[in-house]
Design a protein around this motif. Structure first.
Motif, mmCIF file in Angstrom:
data_model
loop_
_atom_site.group_PDB
_atom_site.id
_atom_site.type_symbol
_atom_site.label_atom_id
_atom_site.label_comp_id
_atom_site.label_asym_id
_atom_site.label_seq_id
_atom_site.Cartn_x
_atom_site.Cartn_y
_atom_site.Cartn_z
ATOM 1 N N LYS A 56 0.833 -1.194 0.000
ATOM 2 C CA LYS A 56 0.000 0.000 0.000
ATOM 3 C C LYS A 56 0.868 1.245 0.000
ATOM 4 O O LYS A 56 2.088 1.171 0.194
ATOM 5 N N ALA A 57 0.235 2.398 -0.219
ATOM 6 C CA ALA A 57 0.924 3.687 -0.095
ATOM 7 C C ALA A 57 0.337 4.444 1.079
ATOM 8 O O ALA A 57 -0.843 4.307 1.398
ATOM 9 N N HIS A 58 1.144 5.249 1.713
ATOM 10 C CA HIS A 58 0.708 6.080 2.834
ATOM 11 C C HIS A 58 0.889 7.534 2.431
ATOM 12 O O HIS A 58 2.010 8.015 2.287
ATOM 13 N N LEU A 59 -0.229 8.233 2.252
ATOM 14 C CA LEU A 59 -0.193 9.565 1.659
ATOM 15 C C LEU A 59 -0.627 10.673 2.614
ATOM 16 O O LEU A 59 -0.690 11.826 2.210
ATOM 17 N N HIS A 60 -0.934 10.319 3.861
ATOM 18 C CA HIS A 60 -1.358 11.351 4.806
ATOM 19 C C HIS A 60 -0.730 11.077 6.168
ATOM 20 O O HIS A 60 -1.324 10.448 7.039
ATOM 21 N N LEU A 61 0.497 11.543 6.338
ATOM 22 C CA LEU A 61 1.240 11.386 7.577
ATOM 23 C C LEU A 61 2.006 12.670 7.856
ATOM 24 O O LEU A 61 2.833 13.090 7.047
ATOM 25 N N HIS A 62 1.715 13.286 8.997
ATOM 26 C CA HIS A 62 2.386 14.533 9.366
ATOM 27 C C HIS A 62 3.714 14.244 10.059
ATOM 28 O O HIS A 62 3.860 13.260 10.778
ATOM 29 N N PHE A 63 4.650 15.144 9.861
ATOM 30 C CA PHE A 63 6.034 14.973 10.317
ATOM 31 C C PHE A 63 6.099 14.727 11.828
ATOM 32 O O PHE A 63 6.435 13.622 12.272
ATOM 33 N N THR A 64 5.744 15.704 12.641
ATOM 34 C CA THR A 64 5.791 15.530 14.095
ATOM 35 C C THR A 64 4.820 14.449 14.545
ATOM 36 O O THR A 64 5.104 13.667 15.451
ATOM 37 N N GLY A 65 3.663 14.384 13.911
ATOM 38 C CA GLY A 65 2.643 13.418 14.302
ATOM 39 C C GLY A 65 3.037 11.975 14.080
ATOM 40 O O GLY A 65 2.367 11.067 14.582
ATOM 41 N N SER A 66 4.117 11.740 13.340
ATOM 42 C CA SER A 66 4.569 10.368 13.100
ATOM 43 C C SER A 66 5.446 9.841 14.226
ATOM 44 O O SER A 66 5.794 8.657 14.244
ATOM 45 N N LEU A 67 5.815 10.693 15.176
ATOM 46 C CA LEU A 67 6.736 10.298 16.249
ATOM 47 C C LEU A 67 6.241 9.091 17.036
ATOM 48 O O LEU A 67 5.061 8.983 17.364
ATOM 49 N N ARG A 68 7.174 8.197 17.374
ATOM 50 C CA ARG A 68 6.898 7.163 18.350
ATOM 51 C C ARG A 68 6.888 7.809 19.739
ATOM 52 O O ARG A 68 7.708 8.693 20.028
ATOM 53 N N ARG A 96 16.193 11.267 12.762
ATOM 54 C CA ARG A 96 15.630 10.115 13.481
ATOM 55 C C ARG A 96 14.138 9.998 13.221
ATOM 56 O O ARG A 96 13.622 8.889 13.024
ATOM 57 N N LEU A 97 13.447 11.115 13.201
ATOM 58 C CA LEU A 97 12.006 11.109 12.966
ATOM 59 C C LEU A 97 11.688 10.524 11.595
ATOM 60 O O LEU A 97 10.821 9.650 11.467
ATOM 61 N N VAL A 98 12.389 10.985 10.560
ATOM 62 C CA VAL A 98 12.149 10.479 9.205
ATOM 63 C C VAL A 98 12.456 8.986 9.130
ATOM 64 O O VAL A 98 11.681 8.188 8.571
ATOM 65 N N ARG A 99 13.578 8.585 9.712
ATOM 66 C CA ARG A 99 13.988 7.182 9.647
ATOM 67 C C ARG A 99 12.982 6.275 10.355
ATOM 68 O O ARG A 99 12.606 5.222 9.828
ATOM 69 N N GLU A 100 12.531 6.671 11.525
ATOM 70 C CA GLU A 100 11.592 5.827 12.262
ATOM 71 C C GLU A 100 10.225 5.790 11.581
ATOM 72 O O GLU A 100 9.546 4.752 11.595
ATOM 73 N N ALA A 101 9.819 6.895 10.977
ATOM 74 C CA ALA A 101 8.556 6.890 10.233
ATOM 75 C C ALA A 101 8.635 5.899 9.073
ATOM 76 O O ALA A 101 7.683 5.152 8.810
ATOM 77 N N ALA A 102 9.765 5.894 8.382
ATOM 78 C CA ALA A 102 9.940 4.957 7.262
ATOM 79 C C ALA A 102 9.970 3.511 7.753
ATOM 80 O O ALA A 102 9.375 2.615 7.135
ATOM 81 N N LEU A 103 10.648 3.262 8.858
ATOM 82 C CA LEU A 103 10.711 1.917 9.416
ATOM 83 C C LEU A 103 9.320 1.427 9.808
ATOM 84 O O LEU A 103 8.941 0.283 9.514
ATOM 85 N N ASP A 104 8.562 2.277 10.483
ATOM 86 C CA ASP A 104 7.222 1.886 10.921
ATOM 87 C C ASP A 104 6.312 1.618 9.726
ATOM 88 O O ASP A 104 5.518 0.673 9.736
ATOM 89 N N ASP A 105 6.418 2.443 8.711
ATOM 90 C CA ASP A 105 5.584 2.249 7.530
ATOM 91 C C ASP A 105 5.961 0.963 6.800
ATOM 92 O O ASP A 105 5.092 0.194 6.383
ATOM 93 N N ALA A 106 7.256 0.742 6.647
ATOM 94 C CA ALA A 106 7.702 -0.464 5.949
ATOM 95 C C ALA A 106 7.222 -1.720 6.667
ATOM 96 O O ALA A 106 6.850 -2.712 6.033
ATOM 97 N N SER A 117 15.017 5.598 1.777
ATOM 98 C CA SER A 117 14.487 4.924 0.594
ATOM 99 C C SER A 117 15.482 3.912 0.043
ATOM 100 O O SER A 117 15.120 2.812 -0.378
ATOM 101 N N ARG A 118 16.739 4.277 0.062
ATOM 102 C CA ARG A 118 17.767 3.379 -0.467
ATOM 103 C C ARG A 118 17.993 2.165 0.440
ATOM 104 O O ARG A 118 18.337 1.085 -0.038
ATOM 105 N N GLU A 119 17.778 2.346 1.730
ATOM 106 C CA GLU A 119 18.192 1.332 2.697
ATOM 107 C C GLU A 119 17.058 0.460 3.236
ATOM 108 O O GLU A 119 17.323 -0.631 3.747
ATOM 109 N N LEU A 120 15.817 0.924 3.135
ATOM 110 C CA LEU A 120 14.733 0.238 3.837
ATOM 111 C C LEU A 120 13.693 -0.405 2.927
ATOM 112 O O LEU A 120 12.732 -0.983 3.417
ATOM 113 N N GLY A 121 13.834 -0.278 1.629
ATOM 114 C CA GLY A 121 12.879 -0.915 0.735
ATOM 115 C C GLY A 121 11.542 -0.218 0.666
ATOM 116 O O GLY A 121 10.527 -0.846 0.351
#
Length: 358
Positions: free
Chosen positions: A23-35, A93-103, A141-145
């Motif tokens: 799937k694609a995730h098209l509605h995720l806010h930057f700060t709101g993605s925090l763990r 860290r925020l961007v990386r963790e958001a990508a990890l959680d989405d993946a 994108s390069r590292e997490l698929g």
């Protein structure tokens, strides 16, 4: 969409795992993605105290935003979280963790929304703030698929001239793949500001080839959707769930081919609807409007991407073929390159073709 794809609600004999549905995730806010644990760690590192309402019970109990006091309390918690992101390492860290959680939830393409204004003072300005986000999005994108692209979003509560500044900045980094700015949006309280005054900013973004994705039709009714269609000529609208209140607006969305980013968990948490089964996902789908499910702000609403598909399945009776159609729509209305779209659509077909667990 075929009639069969949006037939009567049905329950399959077995349930395919939604975390493996591409799937694609098209509605995720930057700060709101925090763990939440990350937020607590950042706050401690910066010597900041978080509101008890945010960390004492999670997810926090949010008042209905049908009145402005409810929105103010929601915004206060969001601002407290945003104040903990103070520098390049935090942003990366925020961007990386958001990508990890989405993946981990089957997302193959993520478009994360950011207003760099709040982070600019800590990294030397708007341009460095955006470049940090873009650089980490490209690395993830390069590292997490998973493909991670960026949507620059202006705020309705600031001067429209600020939106023009952000649109020009977004235009400088416009692109069509991971690590690029792919769109321009408008967020925050729909009851604030005049939508028409942001038309110049959206024209700047349009000329740069960016997709246009403002918020509308969540806190306000279908009239706000129509005003947004007239003034900003969007490609997608964030939320738009109030459209079924006016069949004429519903038809216009369908005829114009404007997609909606629907966030059921957010709608219920904010009191737009009392229960998940009241979110008009079926009415929107039956009208022929392309839909993409999104988590909005998982930090505050307590639900991520898969939970939105679970609501569609468990509360609204969507069958596996219908869930697959939602996933396809999310890919088709994304800004992902054509080759990426084709590959993910094939993965969705494979998910549906596989027999469900016994």
């Amino acid at each position: 969409m075929t009639t069969a794809a949006w037939g009567a609600p049905s329950t399959p004999p077995g349930r395919r795992p939604l975390a493996s549905l591409p799937k694609a995730h098209l509605h995720l806010h930057f700060t709101g993605s925090l763990r939440l644990p990350t937020l607590v760690e950042l706050a401690a590192g910066h010597g900041l105290r978080l509101p008890e309402a945010l960390v004492g019970q999670w997810p926090p109990r949010l008042a209905s935003v049908q009145d402005e006091r409810g929105w103010f309390r929601f915004q206060r918690l969001y601002d407290a979280a945003r104040a903990c992101v103070r520098g390049e390492a935090d942003m990366r860290r925020l961007v990386r963790e958001a990508a990890l959680d989405d993946a981990a939830e089957g997302s193959r393409w993520l478009e994360i929304q950011v207003d760099p204004t709040s982070y600019a003072p800590f990294v030397g300005g708007l341009t460095p703030a955006l470049e940090i986000v873009l650089d980490e999005a490209g690395a993830a994108s390069r590292e997490l698929g998973i493909g991670v692209a960026v949507l620059v979003a202006a705020s309705r509560i600031r001067n429209p001239l600020d939106a023009r500044t952000l649109a020009r900045l977004a235009a400088r980094y416009a692109g069509s793949g991971p690590g690029a700015v792919v769109g321009f949006g408008l967020s925050n309280d729909e009851r604030r500001g005049d939508t028409r005054e942001f038309d110049v900013a959206f024209d700047i973004a349009r000329r740069a080839g960016l997709s246009l994705m403002p918020h509308a039709g969540e806190l306000l009714g279908p009239a706000s959707i129509e005003e947004t269609l007239d003034a900003l000529r969007p490609d997608r609208i964030g939320h738009g769930v109030r459209a079924p209140e006016d069949p004429r607006v519903l038809d216009r969305l369908a005829n114009d081919g404007v997609a909606l980013e629907v966030c059921p968990g957010s709608n219920v948490a904010l009191g737009v609807f009392e229960r998940a089964d009241q979110v008009p996902l079926r009415a929107l789908a039956a009208a022929g409007i392309p839909l993409a499910l999104g988590a909005d702000d998982p930090l505050l609403f307590g639900s991520r991407l898969v939970a939105q598909y679970e609501i569609a399945r468990d509360d609204l009776g969507f069958s596996d073929p219908e869930l697959a159609e939602l996933a396809r729509a999310s890919i088709r209305v994304s800004t992902a390159p054509e080759a990426v779209v084709a590959a993910i659509l094939a993965e969705i077909d494979a998910w549906l073709a596989a027999p469900p667990p016994a």
